[in-house]
Design an enzyme around this catalytic site. Sequence first.
Site, PDB file in Angstrom:
ATOM      1  N   ARG A   1      18.968  49.314  75.999  1.00 20.49           N
ATOM      2  CA  ARG A   1      18.477  50.689  75.999  1.00 20.49           C
ATOM      3  C   ARG A   1      16.963  50.669  75.861  1.00 20.49           C
ATOM      4  O   ARG A   1      16.388  49.770  75.258  1.00 20.49           O
ATOM      5  CB  ARG A   1      19.092  51.485  74.846  1.00 20.49           C
TER       6      ARG A   1
ATOM      7  N   TYR B   1      21.445  49.486  83.019  1.00 20.72           N
ATOM      8  CA  TYR B   1      22.041  49.005  81.777  1.00 20.72           C
ATOM      9  C   TYR B   1      22.949  50.077  81.154  1.00 20.72           C
ATOM     10  O   TYR B   1      22.619  51.263  81.149  1.00 20.72           O
ATOM     11  CB  TYR B   1      20.944  48.593  80.769  1.00 20.72           C
TER      12      TYR B   1
ATOM     13  N   GLY C   1      23.823  51.587  78.210  1.00 17.50           N
ATOM     14  CA  GLY C   1      23.401  52.734  77.408  1.00 17.50           C
ATOM     15  C   GLY C   1      22.465  53.678  78.144  1.00 17.50           C
ATOM     16  O   GLY C   1      22.322  54.842  77.761  1.00 17.50           O
TER      17      GLY C   1
ATOM     18  N   LYS D   1      26.158  57.071  75.029  1.00 13.56           N
ATOM     19  CA  LYS D   1      25.121  57.499  74.077  1.00 13.56           C
ATOM     20  C   LYS D   1      24.497  58.836  74.491  1.00 13.56           C
ATOM     21  O   LYS D   1      24.238  59.694  73.641  1.00 13.56           O
ATOM     22  CB  LYS D   1      24.038  56.427  73.958  1.00 13.56           C
TER      23      LYS D   1
ATOM     24  N   HIS E   1      27.971  58.608  65.247  1.00 12.86           N
ATOM     25  CA  HIS E   1      27.933  57.203  65.645  1.00 12.86           C
ATOM     26  C   HIS E   1      28.805  56.412  64.666  1.00 12.86           C
ATOM     27  O   HIS E   1      28.297  55.701  63.806  1.00 12.86           O
ATOM     28  CB  HIS E   1      26.465  56.746  65.599  1.00 12.86           C
TER      29      HIS E   1
ATOM     30  N   SER F   1      22.679  49.118  63.713  1.00 17.90           N
ATOM     31  CA  SER F   1      23.045  47.996  64.583  1.00 17.90           C
ATOM     32  C   SER F   1      23.049  46.684  63.780  1.00 17.90           C
ATOM     33  O   SER F   1      22.416  46.575  62.736  1.00 17.90           O
ATOM     34  CB  SER F   1      22.065  47.906  65.745  1.00 17.90           C
TER      35      SER F   1
ATOM     36  N   CYS G   1      25.409  45.314  62.024  1.00 17.67           N
ATOM     37  CA  CYS G   1      26.177  45.289  60.777  1.00 17.67           C
ATOM     38  C   CYS G   1      27.650  44.979  61.021  1.00 17.67           C
ATOM     39  O   CYS G   1      28.437  44.904  60.080  1.00 17.67           O
ATOM     40  CB  CYS G   1      26.052  46.619  60.036  1.00 17.67           C
TER      41      CYS G   1
ATOM     42  N   ASP H   1      32.864  52.979  68.050  1.00 13.15           N
ATOM     43  CA  ASP H   1      31.449  53.365  68.181  1.00 13.15           C
ATOM     44  C   ASP H   1      31.158  54.842  67.935  1.00 13.15           C
ATOM     45  O   ASP H   1      30.139  55.160  67.346  1.00 13.15           O
ATOM     46  CB  ASP H   1      30.944  52.966  69.575  1.00 13.15           C
TER      47      ASP H   1
ATOM     48  N   ARG I   1      26.910  41.872  77.005  1.00  9.19           N
ATOM     49  CA  ARG I   1      27.978  42.824  76.681  1.00  9.19           C
ATOM     50  C   ARG I   1      29.287  42.508  77.382  1.00  9.19           C
ATOM     51  O   ARG I   1      29.303  41.919  78.464  1.00  9.19           O
ATOM     52  CB  ARG I   1      27.547  44.238  77.134  1.00  9.19           C
TER      53      ARG I   1
HETATM   54  O1  TSX Z   1      30.620  41.887  61.012  1.00  8.89           O
HETATM   55  C1  TSX Z   1      30.347  41.430  59.924  1.00  8.89           C
HETATM   56  N1  TSX Z   1      31.010  41.896  58.797  1.00  8.89           N
HETATM   57  C2  TSX Z   1      31.994  42.999  58.917  1.00  8.89           C
HETATM   58  C3  TSX Z   1      33.287  42.468  59.332  1.00  8.89           C
HETATM   59  C4  TSX Z   1      34.424  43.126  59.277  1.00  8.89           C
HETATM   60  N2  TSX Z   1      29.389  40.440  59.827  1.00  8.89           N
HETATM   61  C5  TSX Z   1      28.644  39.990  61.002  1.00  8.89           C
HETATM   62  C6  TSX Z   1      27.400  40.813  61.142  1.00  8.89           C
HETATM   63  C7  TSX Z   1      26.698  40.621  62.436  1.00  8.89           C
HETATM   64  C8  TSX Z   1      27.227  41.508  63.524  1.00  8.89           C
HETATM   65  C9  TSX Z   1      29.110  39.902  58.613  1.00  8.89           C
HETATM   66  N3  TSX Z   1      28.231  38.957  58.244  1.00  8.89           N
HETATM   67  C10 TSX Z   1      29.778  40.336  57.459  1.00  8.89           C
HETATM   68  C11 TSX Z   1      30.766  41.350  57.550  1.00  8.89           C
HETATM   69  O2  TSX Z   1      31.370  41.751  56.562  1.00  8.89           O
HETATM   70  N4  TSX Z   1      29.279  39.652  56.396  1.00  8.89           N
HETATM   71  C12 TSX Z   1      28.343  38.811  56.897  1.00  8.89           C
HETATM   72  C13 TSX Z   1      27.533  37.866  56.102  1.00  8.89           C
HETATM   73  C14 TSX Z   1      28.300  36.556  55.968  1.00  8.89           C
HETATM   74  C15 TSX Z   1      28.219  35.608  56.965  1.00  8.89           C
HETATM   75  C16 TSX Z   1      28.929  34.405  56.823  1.00  8.89           C
HETATM   76  C17 TSX Z   1      29.691  34.182  55.680  1.00  8.89           C
HETATM   77  C18 TSX Z   1      29.776  35.144  54.719  1.00  8.89           C
HETATM   78  C19 TSX Z   1      29.081  36.339  54.849  1.00  8.89           C
HETATM   79  N5  TSX Z   1      30.389  32.988  55.418  1.00  8.89           N
HETATM   80  C20 TSX Z   1      30.549  31.915  56.204  1.00  8.89           C
HETATM   81  O3  TSX Z   1      30.056  31.892  57.298  1.00  8.89           O
HETATM   82  C21 TSX Z   1      31.380  30.810  55.694  1.00  8.89           C
HETATM   83 MN    MN Z   2      26.645  52.078  68.862  1.00 11.83          MN
END
Ligand code: TSX
Ligand code: MN
Length: 599
Positions: A71, A212, A214, A221, A241, A263, A265, A288, A380
């Site tokens: 985007r 693209y 979005g 969006k 969102h 984004s 998370c 989404d 994507r």
């Molecule tokens: O999506 C994530 N979630 C939600 C899942 C349902 N991620 C990935 C974020 C990038 C898109 C996460 N990353 C989450 C999480 O709850 N937590 C973390 C941080 C994390 C990364 C690796 C480990 C633990 C926590 N452990 C090992 O890799 C062993």
């Molecule tokens: Mn989104």
Amino acid sequence: MQLSDLRNPVLKSWIQEWVDLCTPDQVVICDGSQAEYDHCANLLVKGGTFVKLDSPANSYYCRSDLSDVARVEDRTFICSKAKEDAGPTNHWHDPEEMRGILRDLFRGCMKGRTMFVIPFSMGPVESPIAKFGMEITDSAYVVVNMHLMTRVSAKVAAKVEAGAEFVKCVHSVGAPLAENQADVPWPCAPIERKYITHFPETREIISFGSGYGGNALLGKKCFALRIASVQARDEGWLAEHMLILKLTSPEGQVKFVAAAFPSACGKTNLAMMEPSLPGWRVETVGDDIAWMKFGPDGRLYAINPEAGFFGVAPGTSMKSNPNAVRTLAGGNAVFTNTGITLDGGVYWEEMDEVPESCVDWQRRPWRPGCGRKAAHPNARFTVPAAQCPVVAAEWEDPAGVPIDAFLFGGRRAGVVPLANEALDWEHGVFLGATMASEMTAAAIGGAGQLRFDPFAMVPFCGYNMGDYFAHWLRLGAQAADPAKLPRIFYVNWFRKNAEGKWLWPGFGENCRVLKWIFDRCDGQGKAVRTAIGNLPSPDALDLDGLKLSAEDRETLLSVDTKGWVEVLPQIEAHFAKFGDRLPKVLAEQLDALKSRLQS
Ligand code: TSX
Ligand code: MN
């Protein structure tokens, strides 16, 4: 169907105006059929845009132009009459001036191309929460992806013909072809000629120069968030969102949760999560966007206006999102800007099986350890939601699903606890309005500085965000039965210790937090009232079978008073951006937080 078959004069003259301006070689009215999908996909294969993959089944591979991978927020405009109605978080442009700019850009822009007119519904066609759109485009890639992401159907065309309201969407890749000029695999315009424009007052979207997702799949969006947020404000509902998930307890009790995160998370991961706790089930309604209206019973009902997932491929694996991997294994997908393997499969970073070699998204040979990425970080997949093995039975229910809880969150290494329940609706809106992630050291501002993304809506709110906060407050204040409003929670999966190690295992283990939220919605589940909200009591989280030291648990579930006091000035500066459009209630919430932290 052809243009001459249309009966509705409003529809017909709208399309004719754009035909006259864009001068396409031909016009096709789409019907959403499988034959149409296959025809467009075949056109794209013949033209070198698509490569038919050997696996998964019925899937295609595609590379965008190097300059057209995401985007373009700097080229995205809200064209309301008054600048203040776009607000401090949007790029505003005068609507009449913008129409002039667009008229010049669109003149002859479809020469040598086919104009497709796509009738689509956001949400199940028969849902009272759904809305219709018509997208004019000169891109077969858009037609294919709209088939996956929305409900393209002759039924919608018939309803619009019969007078149903629709959002006018116009898109061109902005690359006309001269006589005998060969096309390129991914036609688009240079960045300074890209315009993603929204006319909230007339419910119109006009997008030029980008293919693209979005920027070009205008139902997502542009319509389902930027235009729909304005419709929702005017009509008393919510366009958010948010993912929507169905949570079932071992006893078979069901709750629906809608969640907003900025984004990166893992929203799609949470929407399809595989819970680690025995007997608990998470099923997906959407990953989404949520459209929500109050039902006659006073509860808030949500639909997913989309029909597919347009997900970030890199990072998607059996560890992060097993159900997304299974959804894709079902085929019928489009992959854009991943790597492609020599045996006709796709590859991206973190994928479970690493090939010996592949060709990267820029057509260069790739090997493990070569120091480059095979996929663009924003590569994507597009895939039908119906293929998700944990799609909820209710995901297409025209009535929607009743929302029990809202989750907000962000990526915060410090200060913010694992879970926190809002004290009431107004405090919950304050939590949404102060959503933030930490900036990485590389980003401007530096480490520790917060990037505020209230309700994860900053790039997607089609009007002044101060008014958007007021809309949320108004819905709560006017609720027929406040007890039936969703409870509001703030979560943080991303807390780290002093050594930079993740404190919370995340992913499937997040169901432990969902279980507490489930209990709280039932008036169960223990919490301690603190200055920042209701936190889980030390023994309230089910941590059975989890290796978590008492010290780490304490860090995750306690109030870092000093840290919160240090954050207050950043919240104050964030709120100041909205000037006199900031609802007084939110300024009062900030003051109340301040004094609670001091006492
Ligand atoms: O999506 C994530 N979630 C939600 C899942 C349902 N991620 C990935 C974020 C990038 C898109 C996460 N990353 C989450 C999480 O709850 N937590 C973390 C941080 C994390 C990364 C690796 C480990 C633990 C926590 N452990 C090992 O890799 C062993
Ligand atoms: Mn989104």
